[in-house]
Design a protein around this motif. Sequence first.
Motif, mmCIF file in Angstrom:
data_model
loop_
_atom_site.group_PDB
_atom_site.id
_atom_site.type_symbol
_atom_site.label_atom_id
_atom_site.label_comp_id
_atom_site.label_asym_id
_atom_site.label_seq_id
_atom_site.Cartn_x
_atom_site.Cartn_y
_atom_site.Cartn_z
ATOM 1 N N GLY A 147 0.817 -1.201 0.000
ATOM 2 C CA GLY A 147 0.000 0.000 0.000
ATOM 3 C C GLY A 147 0.851 1.251 0.000
ATOM 4 O O GLY A 147 2.006 1.239 0.432
ATOM 5 N N VAL A 148 0.285 2.334 -0.519
ATOM 6 C CA VAL A 148 0.905 3.659 -0.470
ATOM 7 C C VAL A 148 0.090 4.480 0.524
ATOM 8 O O VAL A 148 -1.123 4.648 0.363
ATOM 9 C CB VAL A 148 0.904 4.344 -1.850
ATOM 10 C CG1 VAL A 148 1.507 5.744 -1.745
ATOM 11 C CG2 VAL A 148 1.668 3.496 -2.864
ATOM 12 N N ILE A 149 0.757 4.957 1.556
ATOM 13 C CA ILE A 149 0.099 5.746 2.594
ATOM 14 C C ILE A 149 0.559 7.196 2.471
ATOM 15 O O ILE A 149 1.752 7.477 2.557
ATOM 16 C CB ILE A 149 0.417 5.194 3.989
ATOM 17 C CG1 ILE A 149 -0.113 3.765 4.128
ATOM 18 C CG2 ILE A 149 -0.170 6.093 5.080
ATOM 19 C CD1 ILE A 149 0.303 3.084 5.405
ATOM 20 N N ALA A 150 -0.374 8.105 2.269
ATOM 21 C CA ALA A 150 -0.062 9.529 2.191
ATOM 22 C C ALA A 150 -0.405 10.173 3.522
ATOM 23 O O ALA A 150 -1.548 10.099 3.981
ATOM 24 C CB ALA A 150 -0.843 10.197 1.061
ATOM 25 N N VAL A 151 0.602 10.785 4.143
ATOM 26 C CA VAL A 151 0.397 11.480 5.411
ATOM 27 C C VAL A 151 0.257 12.969 5.107
ATOM 28 O O VAL A 151 1.112 13.569 4.465
ATOM 29 C CB VAL A 151 1.575 11.238 6.375
ATOM 30 C CG1 VAL A 151 1.295 11.876 7.735
ATOM 31 C CG2 VAL A 151 1.831 9.743 6.536
ATOM 32 N N VAL A 152 -0.829 13.557 5.576
ATOM 33 C CA VAL A 152 -1.146 14.961 5.294
ATOM 34 C C VAL A 152 -1.085 15.782 6.583
ATOM 35 O O VAL A 152 -1.621 15.361 7.612
ATOM 36 C CB VAL A 152 -2.560 15.078 4.669
ATOM 37 C CG1 VAL A 152 -2.978 16.540 4.534
ATOM 38 C CG2 VAL A 152 -2.595 14.388 3.314
ATOM 39 N N ASP A 153 -0.420 16.905 6.522
ATOM 40 C CA ASP A 153 -0.414 17.865 7.627
ATOM 41 C C ASP A 153 -1.741 18.615 7.586
ATOM 42 O O ASP A 153 -1.888 19.626 6.894
ATOM 43 C CB ASP A 153 0.768 18.824 7.469
ATOM 44 C CG ASP A 153 0.883 19.828 8.613
ATOM 45 O OD1 ASP A 153 -0.123 20.084 9.299
ATOM 46 O OD2 ASP A 153 1.987 20.365 8.810
ATOM 47 N N GLY A 154 -2.745 18.092 8.300
ATOM 48 C CA GLY A 154 -4.090 18.650 8.218
ATOM 49 C C GLY A 154 -4.149 20.107 8.597
ATOM 50 O O GLY A 154 -4.869 20.901 7.972
ATOM 51 N N ALA A 155 -3.388 20.506 9.622
ATOM 52 C CA ALA A 155 -3.417 21.896 10.069
ATOM 53 C C ALA A 155 -2.886 22.827 8.997
ATOM 54 O O ALA A 155 -3.416 23.931 8.786
ATOM 55 C CB ALA A 155 -2.612 22.041 11.360
ATOM 56 N N ALA A 156 -1.833 22.396 8.282
ATOM 57 C CA ALA A 156 -1.273 23.231 7.221
ATOM 58 C C ALA A 156 -2.252 23.366 6.062
ATOM 59 O O ALA A 156 -2.433 24.457 5.508
ATOM 60 C CB ALA A 156 0.052 22.644 6.728
ATOM 61 N N VAL A 157 -2.881 22.264 5.687
ATOM 62 C CA VAL A 157 -3.847 22.310 4.583
ATOM 63 C C VAL A 157 -5.035 23.186 4.962
ATOM 64 O O VAL A 157 -5.530 23.979 4.169
ATOM 65 C CB VAL A 157 -4.316 20.887 4.205
ATOM 66 C CG1 VAL A 157 -5.408 20.945 3.142
ATOM 67 C CG2 VAL A 157 -3.141 20.062 3.697
#
Length: 355
Positions: A134-144
């Motif tokens: 699997g490819v897991i994308a980690v997103v900085d939710g606060a930045a977005v």
Amino acid sequence: MTSFASTPLSRIPVTIVTGFLGAGKTTLIRNILENAGGRRLALIVNEFGDVGVDGEILRSCGIESCPEENIVELANGCLCCTVADDFIPAIEALLANPRPPEHIIVETSGLALPKPLVKAFDWPPVRARLTVDGVIAVVDGAAVAAGRFADDPEAVAAQRAADDSVDHDNPLEEVYEDQLLCADLVILNKADLMSTNELIRVGEEIAAAIPRAVKVVEASEGRIAPEILLGLSAAAEDDLANRPSHHDAEEGHDHDDFDSFAVTIPATDDPQALVDALANLAEAHDILRIKGFVEVRGKPMRLLVQGVGARFRHQFDRPWRAGESRTSRVVVIGEKGIDRAAIEASLAGLAARAA
């Protein structure tokens, strides 16, 4: 954790962890290691910059499921651009181990596009031994949530056309979008820094940006049970057509849009004052990322400093080892044209004030 999904014995599953600078990839991986349930893991860490901060953080875990010899650090460039030269030899070395890993985790550089790396798993010598679980994308939710990335390309184009001060596209948007488009699972990290409305809005924006069903899971400090992250059985190398990229028509992609350099800084007596100075520096020069290790005078522990934009955090991560040089060094990452001389002069000012 009791078990992971099974994989054919001849093929070792590989999880690719991607995500923008400072999103929390290393923290997520450390959580996996600490809850691996005895499963033998190996890590390949791709740094951007010549101070191996992420690799050092993971090596200092001291976790039996992933011994230090199973942590491979590649710092010769973005892994998606150096697959043949760096990635394949690293895999071969891990598989030659008398007790080869049962699962391999790859932490890509924050600037990496995951799709070229996934393509490498379609090469016959690789396909015979490995599969992309699997490819897991980690997103900085606060930045977005704060508007770091735009989700409406037409609106961005209109805004740029109306602003004479903007004369080029922001490559960070494409990197971010390509990481989402290749994902099998998206971790919306730093949820504790977001309001309920922000969580809903960003989650909906991410789901709308991906033209297939991909689960978005909220997290704080990368705390996600490994059985959610591992054992996806996505076989992503067989699913490339459903993972569009802005760079599909290109042979590769160019990281000349970014500059990275390491700077030696003085030891500090006041960690908070240092972090405040670095945050001011990041804001003044629009620095994307600062990360490194610092000596605090009179303290036996090494200080880990990590900043995303002007948001910083710091903690003592481990004791300095006997005979280890207590050099304080940080990696600075910014877009092309960042004023390196001015940044280095400001950091030299820290030395003058500390003298």
